[in-house]
Each structure stands twice: as structure tokens, then as C-alpha cells.
Design a protein around this motif. Sequence first.
Motif, PDB file in Angstrom:
ATOM      1  N   HIS B  64      25.817  -4.726  53.346  1.00 45.67           N
ATOM      2  CA  HIS B  64      25.458  -3.445  52.728  1.00 45.67           C
ATOM      3  C   HIS B  64      23.953  -3.227  52.673  1.00 45.67           C
ATOM      4  CE1 HIS B  64      29.581  -4.034  51.063  1.00 45.67           C
ATOM      5  NE2 HIS B  64      29.653  -2.820  51.564  1.00 45.67           N
ATOM      6  N   ARG B  65      23.233  -4.322  52.780  1.00 49.41           N
ATOM      7  CA  ARG B  65      21.761  -4.187  52.724  1.00 49.41           C
ATOM      8  C   ARG B  65      21.170  -3.993  54.119  1.00 49.41           C
ATOM      9  NH1 ARG B  65      20.076  -5.917  47.277  1.00 49.41           N
ATOM     10  NH2 ARG B  65      17.950  -5.679  48.024  1.00 49.41           N
ATOM     11  N   VAL B  67      20.540  -1.328  56.761  1.00 51.27           N
ATOM     12  CA  VAL B  67      20.578   0.134  56.846  1.00 51.27           C
ATOM     13  C   VAL B  67      20.229   0.569  58.263  1.00 51.27           C
ATOM     14  CG1 VAL B  67      20.007   0.414  54.421  1.00 51.27           C
ATOM     15  CG2 VAL B  67      18.170   0.414  56.107  1.00 51.27           C
ATOM     16  N   TYR B 216      17.060  -4.736  57.653  1.00 47.67           N
ATOM     17  CA  TYR B 216      17.733  -5.513  56.628  1.00 47.67           C
ATOM     18  C   TYR B 216      16.771  -5.693  55.467  1.00 47.67           C
ATOM     19  CZ  TYR B 216      20.330  -8.883  54.029  1.00 47.67           C
ATOM     20  OH  TYR B 216      21.010  -9.491  53.011  1.00 47.67           O
ATOM     21  N   PRO B 224      15.747  -1.131  44.122  1.00 49.15           N
ATOM     22  CA  PRO B 224      15.656   0.331  44.177  1.00 49.15           C
ATOM     23  C   PRO B 224      15.431   0.911  42.778  1.00 49.15           C
ATOM     24  CG  PRO B 224      17.640  -0.448  45.287  1.00 49.15           C
ATOM     25  CD  PRO B 224      17.034  -1.626  44.609  1.00 49.15           C
ATOM     26  N   TYR B 259      22.566   0.134  48.094  1.00 50.60           N
ATOM     27  CA  TYR B 259      22.490  -0.012  49.546  1.00 50.60           C
ATOM     28  C   TYR B 259      23.874   0.142  50.155  1.00 50.60           C
ATOM     29  CZ  TYR B 259      17.704  -1.667  49.204  1.00 50.60           C
ATOM     30  OH  TYR B 259      16.357  -1.740  48.973  1.00 50.60           O
ATOM     31  N   PRO B 260      24.000   0.696  51.382  1.00 52.58           N
ATOM     32  CA  PRO B 260      22.922   1.153  52.247  1.00 52.58           C
ATOM     33  C   PRO B 260      22.441   2.582  51.966  1.00 52.58           C
ATOM     34  CG  PRO B 260      25.028   1.424  53.348  1.00 52.58           C
ATOM     35  CD  PRO B 260      25.312   0.797  52.022  1.00 52.58           C
ATOM     36  N   TYR B 262      20.928   4.063  49.686  1.00 52.91           N
ATOM     37  CA  TYR B 262      19.590   4.275  49.134  1.00 52.91           C
ATOM     38  C   TYR B 262      18.590   4.651  50.221  1.00 52.91           C
ATOM     39  CZ  TYR B 262      15.458   3.280  46.252  1.00 52.91           C
ATOM     40  OH  TYR B 262      14.288   3.376  45.552  1.00 52.91           O
ATOM     41  N   GLU B 264      19.563   5.596  53.442  1.00 53.48           N
ATOM     42  CA  GLU B 264      20.221   6.313  54.549  1.00 53.48           C
ATOM     43  C   GLU B 264      20.473   7.786  54.239  1.00 53.48           C
ATOM     44  OE1 GLU B 264      23.731   4.295  56.001  1.00 53.48           O
ATOM     45  OE2 GLU B 264      22.540   2.802  57.086  1.00 53.48           O
TER      46      GLU B 264
END
Lengths: 379, 398
Positions: B64-65, B67, B216, B224, B259-260, B262, B264
Motif C-alpha cells: 500500500h505504500r 504509489v 515506495y 502523512p 497510502y497509496p 495520499y 495518488e
Amino acid sequence: MTQSLDRYHRQILLPCFGEEGQRKLLGSTALILGCGALGTMNASMLARAGVGRLIIIDRDFIELTNLQRQILFNEADVANAIPKAAAAKEKLSGINSDIEIISVVDDINHANLERYCGLTEGSEYPRVDVIVDGVDNFETRYLANDVAVKHGIPYIYGGAVGTFGAQYAILPHTEKGDAPWEKLPGATPCLRCIFEQMPPPGLTPTCDTVGVLGPVVSIIANLEVVETIKVLLGNFAAVRPTMLNIDVWENTYRQLKIAKAYDVGDCPCCKHRKFEFIDGFFGSSTTTLCGRNAVQLTHKQGHVGTGSHSGGGGMNFDEIADRLRKHGKVTANKFMIRAELTDNGNPYELTLFTDGRAIVKGTKESNIARSIYAKYVGA
Amino acid sequence: MLYFDNAATSFPKPPEVAQAMAQLLATDAANPGRAGHRMAVRAEQKLDQTRLKLARFFNAPDHHRLVFAMNCTDALNMAIKGVLSDASGAHVITTVLEHNSVSRPLQSLATSGGGGIELTRVTCDDDGLIDPDEIRKAIQPNTKLIVMMQASNVLGTIQDIAAVGKIAREHDLLFCVDSAQSAGVLPIDIQAMNIDLLAFPGHKSLLGPTGTGGLYVGTRCPEPVSSSSGSGDHPAAFRPWREGGTGGDSSSPSQPAMYPFYLEGGTPNTVGVAGLDAGLQYVIDHDMSKTLTHEQHMVQTIIDKVADDDRFILYGPPEASKRVGTVSINIKGYEPSDAASILDDSFEIAVRPGLHCSPYAHRRIGTYPAGSIRISPGPFNTDEQLATLLDALDQIAG
């Protein structure tokens, strides 16, 4: 109109003119494309005749070698390094302050010519009634031809080099076929009806490489002015339907009958309404090169002999090298010609490759690179 | 056309790449995550599958991290500006070899008024190699970040990022790696190499289309800004440099701190990602060590041709084993741009002349401002093509 017409008295006396004709002229707009030898004469005569609005576009600055034939300029303009379009406006304002003169210092290209002709939505320029040719290269002429045919605007072609000149008025075929000239005397073939493709780069002589006799340019320019005035007066029947070719040294004056070129050909522009120069498919493009103070100029299609890859494209290296030697040191091998040139006091290095592409070193400005190419190679 | 410009973007792509893109366009090109209908879900699944595949490929612990970005430059801007936007007065270590995608964001932060950063550019040796110890020596009490490339885009030289990562971790610094020239051809292990931020392009050695790339963001990076806090007064937050719609959490006035999404904001390039997925699969299926060997063999052949020939100048080490598939040379008597134009015009060979967006590297090797001719073979170049290239170089050099 409250302007006094006194200054135009001598031409109002002409039966083909009259006061009505003068008022038509004062109410019209002409675009003068390029302000060199042809353009300065065009502009001077059209301003004196009282064309109400002149739009003058040129990218170049005045050089000493221009003064031999470019009648609006003087030594002070050279010393002050004034752009041609700006200097022309200043001079013309002193000749006729009743008319509006719009000067534009810019490279004419497919992205801007319609705007300068007042033909795009939101253009700040008035719609032009005629395009007068004062340019030094075929690429711009083919572009002007596209604009003329697409929008139904008469285009007055003229060109001169050496002791030779040619002049021809294009009254374009329009999409609806309802332009005033299409009833009588009828539209005339466009440049692409006559020569579908541009001559290859480097094949046509230029004033900067083979020279030019001052008077031949003035003669051609004045022939353009005559046809321009006929068009602006709406007297299309008087427009000469032939292409006039002259050589003032050989004393040859030939009128080429080209009216049939439209009928016999399959013009992509007039007949198929494909405006490949406006759309940027044909012509040249420039790229500023990474690392060096240099611009690369490459050709898309649209030249005789240039396809997607031509591997030669009609370039005659020996002939071009000989011409360039008159301007500076030239080194050449079978892959390239390199010439060290001084243009308007600035040093440039022009490298030319076999497919007609060039790298102009000494500038990051695409309009300077285009100007150097047009002058020394011929576009 | 013989294409030797793979350092700029790889060509050709495996046929599967275009097929995957056409397939997605034909059937699943809905906007991922914006609706619950089956097409949107399939588009979302394609993104997620590729995200996971990339995370595994780089051994990232949390996919998930990872992007998606439009290219490596985009990813590096996200990383550098994300980490440093709140870091006024922080010291950053980078190298002279960096591409403008690193140099320019850092330079703009260094020269911005008020919250500027302090910048050290560590130099390389004559072969274009960075000594990790020089980076260690450059560390100051206020150092926050080390940013460097894994392989030079000018010289091809491979840097010891594992050693630098170790140094960064020992000093509790963040470590950002630009893998523009290495992702898909050199092994990258985010965990073993102590990488906190990995930026990669999708369109080079990963064989995807242009318009793809990714970043990554490791857990050691600042967090964030949470959507609940909303304001910009978080002391050391990771800042998104692009904000906007993410599909979920639309009621929040600020970017969702998850994420992702944040990083994207905006509709993702699903068509490009489908191509990247196919390119990555090709890389996985074809053993990238073989690709590296192939490219190094080509580079060694070029080096052997020019190294002892005084008509040419070679830059960087004579051993291709120290490089990825990139070599810079010059032909005496020719500007790089002229030589490259001849290669294109007379031989239909594509190479890249100039500074390759790396002015400091060219200053270091003495080729500024004209630059060099960069030749970068790829996995699909053949020995026959290479022979044609060498013959062309020979003819031009005369």
C-alpha cells in the motif's frame, strides 16, 4: 468616414479607382508576410495608397546588407539593431498617419499564422482581406497558401532572387464556392495545384547565398501591390490570371498559363481540403539541443524527395558547400557540412546533414535558427 | 532504426505490453476506485495486482505504500518535496552524478527563501564511482536525508547503495534511491538495502510504457498529515505535492492520510499500469541477471572498440562489470550532437548526445557543456546490430 481623401487625389482620378474605390481601400486590411525587400516595398506602396490597416510580421533584425534593397530602412536602424517590423511601422507612420499599422516581431509558423490573420476565435488581430507575400522561404509560402485556401482569402505570391522574379495572385477555391471571385473570373489554382510539394531544402537559391539585384525585387513587389489593390477594390476580373516570370538581366518576361492546374490535378489543399501545413504535418520543426547553445531543425514531409526517411532528400552537398564558402569557413565530409557564419554580427555554426536537417549553434532561439536556415540553406 | 537509447526509455517493449494495454482499454478502462461497478473494480484490481507485484519485486514490506507516479521524476519530486517541505535548515547529502530530477528539486529547496535546506554534493572518483565513505564524512548533526542514484545515466556506473543505506541507517538518516537506470536490471531489496524512499520509472528496464513509474515510501519517513488535523501545522509531515480526488473519503476537506491514496490524487494511469504490469512480468520471467549480462557484454564490446583507439574518448571505467548497459564516448573532431545526427541521418542508429540532464556529472568528467554520446543497449539489441553500430562509429571517425 470623415478622413480627407485629398492625399489620394491622383489615384482617385483613375477610372478604376474613384472615391468609392479609395474608401474601400481605407476600409480594408492587408497582411504583409515578411518585411524584407519585398515586404518593405509592399508596405510602403500599400500605406501610401491608403490601405486602412496593415499588419506587418517579420522575425528578423535589420542588417547592413539589407540596405541595398529594403527601402524602408537606413543606417541608423542597423546601428540600433531594430526589428524590421518595428522599424517599418515607425517609417510608415511618418508616410501615412491616417492608417493603422500593426507590427509583429515573430517567427511565422503553423501555430500562429491564422491568429495573425484574425481567423481564430478570440484573435486580437482584425480579419485580413488579403495576404501579401514578402517571405524568403517556401515553407511559409505553403503555410500561407493553406491559410488562404482554408479561409477563402486571396494570397498574392511573389518571390525574387538573383535577377529573376515571379509573381502570381491566388484567388482561392473555397469550400462553399461562393467567394466573389469564384463567379467571375473564377478561382485560380493554389500553390499546391501547381507544385504539390515544396522544393527540397537546400536546392533553391536564396538572396543570402546567390545574391539579388535590388530592382528585380522592387518590380515583383510592385506587381504584387497592383494585384493586391485590384483584390481590395473587388475588381477580381482585372487580376492577372497568369504566373509572371521575369529575368531582368536576360530580358525575359514570360506569362505562364496555369489556370488548368486545378482541373488536371488532384490538389490535396483545394480539392481535398487537407491543410497539412496548418496542421503541422508538413514543414519543419525545431528542438533546442541539450548541452549546447544550439537548435536542431528537422523536416517533416512535404518536400519533394523527402519521405519519412529519404536518406538524401535531394541535398546537393557540393553545391551547398560552394555557396556557403562565400560566407565563412566550410568543412565537409560525406556525412555533413559545417559552416562558420557571421550573421548580423553574431557568430553561428551551421551543420547540415544529408537528409536536410541542420543544427544551428550559437542560439537557443528557434526563430533565429529558422532564419539562418532560410537564408543560408533555403527552406 | 537501430535503437541504442534504452537509458532514455526502453524500446522495443515486449509485445505483451501493448497487448495488455489494448486489453484493458477494450474491457476494463473504467475509473478505479471511483465507483463500485464491476469495471471500476476490475480497474482497481489491476492497479492493486501491479502494486503488489512491484512491492514483491523490490521486497517492500507493505504494497500500500507503493504509489504510482507518471515517471521517475514525478516520484523523486514526491519523495524529496514530501520529506523536506517541513524541514527548513535540514542538511541533505547528494552526489555530483545525479540527474536533474534530483538536482533541481534539491536546488529549488536550497535556494527557496526562509525554509531552505543545506546541500552537499559528494563527488565521484575519475571512473564515476561514489565512495560510500565520502558520504559518511559529509554527515552533519542536521543531516536528514541522503539522495542518490543506483546507476549513473551518463556513465552507467553502479553505486554501492547497500553500503550507503547501511550508513544512513546507522546515522538515523532517511535514504532515497533514484533507480531510474537500475530498476529492472539490478537487484533492489528495499529492506536489505535500508531504502526509505525508492523512486523508479516504469518505462525503462521494467519495459512498461512511458507515463508510468512509482515511489515506495517506507515507514521511517514522516507520517502523512492526518485528515482530521487538516491544517498545515504538523511539525514533520510528509507532504503530498499533488492533492485531489482519490475516490474514497470525499467528505474530508484534505487529502486522506492513507497510502497509496495520499499521494495518488487524480485518476491513475490504469492503461499505463497494465502495460507496466506486463513489462514487469516479462522482467520476472526472463531473469534480469541475464539481461544485465547481455547489456554488459554489449557495453564491453563498445569499450574494447574505443578504449585504445585515439580517435575516440571513453568516459568511465573500462570494465563493463562496473556498469549497467550504458556507456558515454566522444568521437574526436565531432560535437556529440553532430555525431549523433550523423548516426541517425546516415545510419539510422538512435543514440543520445548532450548532457543527459546531468550537468554536474559532465562537469566532473570534463565534458561540460557539449556533453557526450551516450550509447545504451537494451535486452533486445543483437550482436549484429552492435556490429553495425561499431562500423558506423568507425566510418564517422574516419
